[in-house]
Motif scaffolding. Structure first.
Motif, mmCIF file in Angstrom:
data_model
loop_
_atom_site.group_PDB
_atom_site.id
_atom_site.type_symbol
_atom_site.label_atom_id
_atom_site.label_comp_id
_atom_site.label_asym_id
_atom_site.label_seq_id
_atom_site.Cartn_x
_atom_site.Cartn_y
_atom_site.Cartn_z
ATOM 1 N N LEU A 113 -29.250 58.757 39.420
ATOM 2 C CA LEU A 113 -29.398 57.549 38.376
ATOM 3 C C LEU A 113 -28.207 57.413 37.609
ATOM 4 C CD1 LEU A 113 -32.904 58.984 37.596
ATOM 5 C CD2 LEU A 113 -32.331 56.341 38.420
ATOM 6 N N PRO A 114 -27.937 56.227 37.033
ATOM 7 C CA PRO A 114 -26.850 56.224 35.996
ATOM 8 C C PRO A 114 -26.832 57.248 34.743
ATOM 9 C CG PRO A 114 -27.775 54.044 36.535
ATOM 10 C CD PRO A 114 -28.799 55.256 37.036
ATOM 11 N N ALA A 115 -27.726 57.591 34.378
ATOM 12 C CA ALA A 115 -27.952 58.601 33.394
ATOM 13 C C ALA A 115 -27.222 59.920 33.648
ATOM 14 C CB ALA A 115 -29.307 59.007 33.031
ATOM 15 N N TRP A 116 -26.938 60.199 34.943
ATOM 16 C CA TRP A 116 -26.229 61.451 35.284
ATOM 17 C C TRP A 116 -24.860 61.159 35.031
ATOM 18 C CZ3 TRP A 116 -26.966 66.492 36.284
ATOM 19 C CH2 TRP A 116 -25.855 67.122 37.015
ATOM 20 N N VAL A 117 -24.195 60.039 35.145
ATOM 21 C CA VAL A 117 -22.850 59.853 34.857
ATOM 22 C C VAL A 117 -22.619 59.835 33.687
ATOM 23 C CG1 VAL A 117 -21.210 58.136 35.628
ATOM 24 C CG2 VAL A 117 -22.651 58.429 37.230
ATOM 25 N N LEU B 100 -29.827 61.519 25.356
ATOM 26 C CA LEU B 100 -28.064 61.475 25.523
ATOM 27 C C LEU B 100 -27.424 62.328 24.291
ATOM 28 C CD1 LEU B 100 -27.773 58.344 27.701
ATOM 29 C CD2 LEU B 100 -27.427 60.574 28.762
ATOM 30 N N GLU B 101 -27.799 62.134 23.114
ATOM 31 C CA GLU B 101 -27.286 62.628 21.870
ATOM 32 C C GLU B 101 -27.604 64.076 21.886
ATOM 33 O OE1 GLU B 101 -29.053 59.442 22.125
ATOM 34 O OE2 GLU B 101 -27.203 58.652 22.702
ATOM 35 N N VAL C 29 -32.186 65.788 34.540
ATOM 36 C CA VAL C 29 -31.784 64.487 34.299
ATOM 37 C C VAL C 29 -32.670 63.650 35.402
ATOM 38 C CG1 VAL C 29 -29.950 62.879 34.149
ATOM 39 C CG2 VAL C 29 -29.409 65.003 33.231
ATOM 40 N N GLY C 30 -33.499 62.789 35.070
ATOM 41 C CA GLY C 30 -33.994 61.976 36.160
ATOM 42 C C GLY C 30 -35.399 62.595 36.131
ATOM 43 N N CYS D 236 -34.926 62.194 28.505
ATOM 44 C CA CYS D 236 -35.813 61.234 28.433
ATOM 45 C C CYS D 236 -34.890 59.873 28.322
ATOM 46 C CB CYS D 236 -36.629 61.084 27.042
ATOM 47 S SG CYS D 236 -37.581 62.542 27.032
ATOM 48 N N HIS D 237 -34.697 59.453 29.545
ATOM 49 C CA HIS D 237 -33.759 58.208 29.847
ATOM 50 C C HIS D 237 -34.140 57.689 31.103
ATOM 51 C CE1 HIS D 237 -30.351 55.563 30.284
ATOM 52 N NE2 HIS D 237 -30.106 55.732 29.111
ATOM 53 N N SER D 238 -34.337 56.306 31.267
ATOM 54 C CA SER D 238 -34.558 55.944 32.721
ATOM 55 C C SER D 238 -34.433 54.406 32.854
ATOM 56 C CB SER D 238 -36.278 56.089 33.032
ATOM 57 O OG SER D 238 -36.756 55.621 33.944
#
Length: 214
Positions: A165-169, A137-138, A89-90, A113-115
């Motif tokens: 990064l917020p994606a981790w949360v 995320l899905e 993630v990241g 794949c999120h940033s």
């Protein structure tokens, strides 16, 4: 005052998306130092430090004498030994490059794949020749299992907290935590941040099963 090129903030935003904030920061600091010395690094910090706190911290490290980025993944590799799957993630390209190069061939690897930045994920993933698979995320929970690991990059660990990064949360709700063997963090910025950590969120360092520092 040392003059810096125009459009530096936009350039750094692009680089942070393609390389990650810490790797982009080191790249910019090293190149500015080569051309303009410590005075240039100070000017870079003054110009971009507030909108990009990771860059601010890396510039401060440089001015304090740091000259190398430690990307050795040995301790992390020992911790993921025996894993069937690793979801990252990241993005921090220099760290991910050496990690992927040394992963056992039977360990699958995926990148979420999120940033917060615009990223050409197809171009990023093409650097790994099919070794790293895309997930979102899905879909990333399909990789869960007793032999799977979830890994993120952290930016400064102080006391009982770490910045991620917020994606981790978003990815590590209570239902997810029980589905992976381990939740790991690789701290790629072992230095304090002096301005508000924009782009990042604070989490409890104890929430990771393993925490490694560069």
């Amino acid at each position: 005052m040392t003059a810096l090129p125009e459009g530096l903030e936009q350039s750094f935003t692009v680089a942070a998306g393609e390389l990650g904030m810490a790797c982009a920061a080191w790249l910019f600091v090293e190149n500015v130092a080569r051309e303009a010395g410590d005075a240039g690094v100070g000017a870079l910090r003054d110009a971009l430090g507030r909108p990009f706190p990771v860059l601010d911290a890396v510039a401060a490290q440089w001015l304090a004498g740091a000259r190398a980025l430690n990307t050795d993944p040995s301790r992390l590799l020992a911790a993921v030994e025996g894993s069937a799957g690793l979801v990252v993630v990241g993005l921090e390209a220099f760290f991910l490059d050496v990690l992927v190069a040394r992963l056992p061939p039977d360990t699958r690897c995926a990148l979420l794949c999120h940033s917060p930045f615009d990223v050409d994920w197809e171009r990023v993933l093409s650097n790994y020749g099919g070794r790293v698979e895309p997930v979102n995320l899905e879909s990333f929970q399909a990789w869960a299992g007793p032999r799977s690991v979830l890994l993120t990059f952290a930016y400064g660990v102080g006391g009982h907290s770490a910045n991620v990064l917020p994606a981790w949360v978003r990815a590590t709700g209570e239902d997810v935590r029980t589905q992976f063997r381990a939740l790991m963090a690789w701290d790629v910025l072992p230095a304090p941040m002096f301005v508000y950590p924009r782009w990042l969120v604070e989490v409890d360092a104890a929430s990771f099963t393993h925490l490694f520092q560069a």
